[in-house]
Motif scaffolding. Structure first.
Motif, mmCIF file in Angstrom:
data_model
loop_
_atom_site.group_PDB
_atom_site.id
_atom_site.type_symbol
_atom_site.label_atom_id
_atom_site.label_comp_id
_atom_site.label_asym_id
_atom_site.label_seq_id
_atom_site.Cartn_x
_atom_site.Cartn_y
_atom_site.Cartn_z
ATOM 1 N N ASN A 90 -9.966 -9.521 -36.734
ATOM 2 C CA ASN A 90 -9.804 -8.117 -37.119
ATOM 3 C C ASN A 90 -8.323 -7.775 -37.178
ATOM 4 O O ASN A 90 -7.473 -8.607 -36.890
ATOM 5 C CB ASN A 90 -10.559 -7.206 -36.152
ATOM 6 N N ASN A 91 -8.053 -6.558 -37.565
ATOM 7 C CA ASN A 91 -6.673 -6.137 -37.734
ATOM 8 C C ASN A 91 -6.443 -4.875 -36.917
ATOM 9 O O ASN A 91 -6.768 -3.780 -37.359
ATOM 10 C CB ASN A 91 -6.412 -5.874 -39.227
ATOM 11 N N PRO A 92 -5.947 -5.012 -35.681
ATOM 12 C CA PRO A 92 -5.779 -3.815 -34.854
ATOM 13 C C PRO A 92 -4.713 -2.858 -35.380
ATOM 14 O O PRO A 92 -4.823 -1.654 -35.178
ATOM 15 C CB PRO A 92 -5.409 -4.367 -33.483
ATOM 16 N N ALA A 93 -3.704 -3.379 -36.067
ATOM 17 C CA ALA A 93 -2.688 -2.496 -36.653
ATOM 18 C C ALA A 93 -3.162 -2.112 -38.047
ATOM 19 O O ALA A 93 -2.894 -2.799 -39.020
ATOM 20 C CB ALA A 93 -1.348 -3.215 -36.709
ATOM 21 N N LYS A 94 -3.921 -1.017 -38.120
ATOM 22 C CA LYS A 94 -4.616 -0.673 -39.372
ATOM 23 C C LYS A 94 -3.677 -0.372 -40.526
ATOM 24 O O LYS A 94 -4.024 -0.557 -41.683
ATOM 25 C CB LYS A 94 -5.519 0.523 -39.131
ATOM 26 N N GLU A 95 -2.473 0.125 -40.188
ATOM 27 C CA GLU A 95 -1.585 0.540 -41.272
ATOM 28 C C GLU A 95 -0.896 -0.661 -41.938
ATOM 29 O O GLU A 95 -0.402 -0.550 -43.044
ATOM 30 C CB GLU A 95 -0.563 1.573 -40.783
ATOM 31 N N LEU A 96 -0.911 -1.814 -41.257
ATOM 32 C CA LEU A 96 -0.273 -2.993 -41.837
ATOM 33 C C LEU A 96 -1.283 -3.805 -42.642
ATOM 34 O O LEU A 96 -2.436 -3.943 -42.242
ATOM 35 C CB LEU A 96 0.314 -3.878 -40.730
ATOM 36 N N GLN A 97 -0.855 -4.342 -43.746
ATOM 37 C CA GLN A 97 -1.712 -5.184 -44.578
ATOM 38 C C GLN A 97 -1.803 -6.587 -43.977
ATOM 39 O O GLN A 97 -0.814 -7.115 -43.472
ATOM 40 C CB GLN A 97 -1.107 -5.242 -45.989
ATOM 41 N N VAL A 98 -3.003 -7.169 -44.017
ATOM 42 C CA VAL A 98 -3.161 -8.529 -43.492
ATOM 43 C C VAL A 98 -2.707 -9.516 -44.556
ATOM 44 O O VAL A 98 -3.193 -9.485 -45.683
ATOM 45 C CB VAL A 98 -4.625 -8.794 -43.118
ATOM 46 N N GLU A 99 -1.776 -10.381 -44.200
ATOM 47 C CA GLU A 99 -1.276 -11.340 -45.175
ATOM 48 C C GLU A 99 -1.612 -12.769 -44.830
ATOM 49 O O GLU A 99 -1.879 -13.584 -45.700
ATOM 50 C CB GLU A 99 0.249 -11.187 -45.332
ATOM 51 N N MET A 100 -1.605 -13.089 -43.529
ATOM 52 C CA MET A 100 -1.911 -14.466 -43.174
ATOM 53 C C MET A 100 -2.814 -14.514 -41.952
ATOM 54 O O MET A 100 -2.936 -13.559 -41.211
ATOM 55 C CB MET A 100 -0.636 -15.252 -42.944
ATOM 56 N N CYS A 101 -3.447 -15.682 -41.789
ATOM 57 C CA CYS A 101 -4.375 -15.876 -40.682
ATOM 58 C C CYS A 101 -3.590 -15.905 -39.367
ATOM 59 O O CYS A 101 -2.592 -16.608 -39.260
ATOM 60 C CB CYS A 101 -5.126 -17.177 -40.900
ATOM 61 N N PRO A 102 -4.012 -15.154 -38.351
ATOM 62 C CA PRO A 102 -3.265 -15.147 -37.087
ATOM 63 C C PRO A 102 -3.395 -16.465 -36.322
ATOM 64 O O PRO A 102 -2.641 -16.725 -35.401
ATOM 65 C CB PRO A 102 -3.912 -14.001 -36.306
ATOM 66 N N LEU A 103 -4.363 -17.274 -36.718
ATOM 67 C CA LEU A 103 -4.588 -18.526 -35.999
ATOM 68 C C LEU A 103 -3.835 -19.691 -36.642
ATOM 69 O O LEU A 103 -2.999 -20.322 -36.014
ATOM 70 C CB LEU A 103 -6.089 -18.816 -35.959
ATOM 71 N N CYS A 104 -4.128 -19.973 -37.920
ATOM 72 C CA CYS A 104 -3.506 -21.158 -38.530
ATOM 73 C C CYS A 104 -2.372 -20.781 -39.477
ATOM 74 O O CYS A 104 -1.672 -21.655 -39.971
ATOM 75 C CB CYS A 104 -4.559 -21.987 -39.261
ATOM 76 N N GLY A 105 -2.177 -19.486 -39.733
ATOM 77 C CA GLY A 105 -1.055 -19.057 -40.547
ATOM 78 C C GLY A 105 -1.225 -19.273 -42.035
ATOM 79 O O GLY A 105 -0.276 -19.072 -42.796
ATOM 80 N N SER A 106 -2.419 -19.667 -42.484
ATOM 81 C CA SER A 106 -2.610 -19.866 -43.918
ATOM 82 C C SER A 106 -2.737 -18.508 -44.619
ATOM 83 O O SER A 106 -3.063 -17.504 -44.002
ATOM 84 C CB SER A 106 -3.860 -20.701 -44.186
ATOM 85 N N LYS A 107 -2.462 -18.524 -45.929
ATOM 86 C CA LYS A 107 -2.502 -17.264 -46.680
ATOM 87 C C LYS A 107 -3.887 -17.021 -47.289
ATOM 88 O O LYS A 107 -4.092 -16.057 -48.012
ATOM 89 C CB LYS A 107 -1.437 -17.309 -47.791
ATOM 90 N N GLU A 108 -4.808 -17.954 -47.026
ATOM 91 C CA GLU A 108 -6.116 -17.843 -47.679
ATOM 92 C C GLU A 108 -7.056 -16.936 -46.884
ATOM 93 O O GLU A 108 -8.074 -17.375 -46.363
ATOM 94 C CB GLU A 108 -6.744 -19.234 -47.807
ATOM 95 N N VAL A 109 -6.681 -15.684 -46.758
ATOM 96 C CA VAL A 109 -7.562 -14.753 -46.058
ATOM 97 C C VAL A 109 -8.250 -13.847 -47.068
ATOM 98 O O VAL A 109 -7.693 -13.498 -48.104
ATOM 99 C CB VAL A 109 -6.795 -13.891 -45.029
ATOM 100 N N LYS A 110 -9.490 -13.494 -46.767
ATOM 101 C CA LYS A 110 -10.198 -12.546 -47.616
ATOM 102 C C LYS A 110 -10.996 -11.603 -46.735
ATOM 103 O O LYS A 110 -11.139 -11.834 -45.533
ATOM 104 C CB LYS A 110 -11.111 -13.292 -48.591
ATOM 105 N N ASP A 111 -11.520 -10.541 -47.334
ATOM 106 C CA ASP A 111 -12.291 -9.574 -46.557
ATOM 107 C C ASP A 111 -13.557 -10.227 -46.022
ATOM 108 O O ASP A 111 -14.144 -11.087 -46.666
ATOM 109 C CB ASP A 111 -12.672 -8.375 -47.432
ATOM 110 N N TYR A 112 -13.951 -9.805 -44.837
ATOM 111 C CA TYR A 112 -15.156 -10.342 -44.217
ATOM 112 C C TYR A 112 -16.370 -9.970 -45.066
ATOM 113 O O TYR A 112 -16.513 -8.841 -45.518
ATOM 114 C CB TYR A 112 -15.290 -9.752 -42.818
ATOM 115 N N ASP A 113 -17.245 -10.960 -45.302
ATOM 116 C CA ASP A 113 -18.412 -10.721 -46.140
ATOM 117 C C ASP A 113 -19.582 -10.284 -45.264
ATOM 118 O O ASP A 113 -20.121 -11.068 -44.501
ATOM 119 C CB ASP A 113 -18.765 -12.014 -46.890
ATOM 120 N N TYR A 114 -19.943 -9.025 -45.376
ATOM 121 C CA TYR A 114 -20.965 -8.475 -44.488
ATOM 122 C C TYR A 114 -22.376 -8.939 -44.838
ATOM 123 O O TYR A 114 -23.307 -8.674 -44.098
ATOM 124 C CB TYR A 114 -20.912 -6.945 -44.483
#
Lengths: 105, 186
Positions: B114-138
């Motif tokens: 998740n992204n606790p800092a809501k005002e900041l855009q998510v750019e990379m994975c906090p774990l592996c640092g890759s840029k291949e992040v997408k919105d969670y598919d509900y």
């Protein structure tokens, strides 16, 4: 920056614990000093409210990210208000040292 | 008999404001009671009309059934329309909700975060640092996969009956099917 990882044991090659509140150990990893600390979870066998106990433990170490398999409904709301980032890794076979390696990207 | 307990609705983003005030020569703010728009109704409007999700998908995000979602949405539109026509204020407050942040999925290490800092855009994975992040598919959550759930058990303190623990539901809320007493964690 400190990261908490839930673990099934207190060794480097222990696997991640899929549960948050009832994990066996909490691994606190400092990404700056690269130090690793293993803390046994006091709420492991608690009947209820195991999660908040575990959160208190993590909060006392000022972690900003928590890596676990899944987070319960009470935990999500609590961690959200504390602005701690939750990371869910749904792979029960991944080892602690592998996660630490990933964090050092 | 008391009615069935309402399911708690999940709200991703609380509104940035507390409400709306009408303006113009005919408005008298103090005279009319404001229309109370519940948080869940605001969320329904946001999901349907702002994010353009369909009712089925949006109901999965809010963790309620599709018919319930449609009812919440209908009530939201009715309230907004009433405020517009009668020139009332809208106050956004209350409702049976809990707040959850936006979730994302990393394609490389297959983690969800998740992204606790809501005002900041998510750019990379906090774990592996890759840029291949997408919105969670509900849609995964709607299908309710219970296969990879943790392996805890609930036990009845009275008769010793055991059943697998349901994730996200406290054991105390569970009732033993045999002797109808409260369950507890084994």
């Amino acid at each position: 920056m400190k990261v908490a990882i839930t673990s099934t044991g207190n060794k480097e090659d222990s696997t991640i614990d899929q549960r948050f509140g009832r994990c066996a150990y909490l691994v606190i990893y400092d990404t700056v000093s690269k130090s690793v600390e293993y803390i046994p979870n006091p709420g492991k066998d608690a009947e209820e409210d195991a999660g908040p106990v575990c959160i208190q433990l993590a909060a006392s170490r000022n972690v900003i990210k928590i890596i676990s398999g899944e987070f319960g409904i009470k935990i999500k709301a609590l961690l959200d208000s504390m602005k701690v980032q939750m990371i869910m890794l749904k792979d029960p076979d991944i080892k602690i040292n592998e996660i630490i390696e990933m964090l050092n990207h | 008999m008391s009615p069935r307990i309402k399911r708690i609705r999940k709200v991703l983003n609380p509104p940035p404001i507390k409400g709306f005030k009408p303006y113009g020569p005919e408005t008298n703010n103090t005279q009319n009671e404001p229309v109370v728009l519940l948080y869940e109704e605001y969320e329904a409007l946001r999901l349907c009309d702002y994010d353009m999700y369909n009712h089925y998908y949006a109901s999965g995000i809010m963790n309620v059934s599709r018919p319930t979602f449609t009812r919440i949405y209908a009530s939201a539109r009715q309230k907004v329309a009433r405020a517009f026509v009668e020139g009332r204020q809208i106050a956004i407050e209350g409702g049976k909700v809990y707040f959850d942040s936006d979730w994302y999925h990393c394609e490389k290490c297959h983690c969800d975060f998740n992204n606790p800092a809501k005002e900041l855009q998510v750019e990379m994975c906090p774990l592996c640092g890759s840029k291949e992040v997408k919105d969670y598919d509900y849609t995964y959550e709607i299908e309710e996969n219970t296969e990879n759930r943790p392996f805890d058990t609930c036990i009845c303190p009275n008769c010793g009956f055991e059943q697998p623990h349901k994730s996200g539901k406290p054991c105390r809320q569970e009732e033993c099917p045999k002797c109808h007493s409260r369950m507890m964690r084994k």
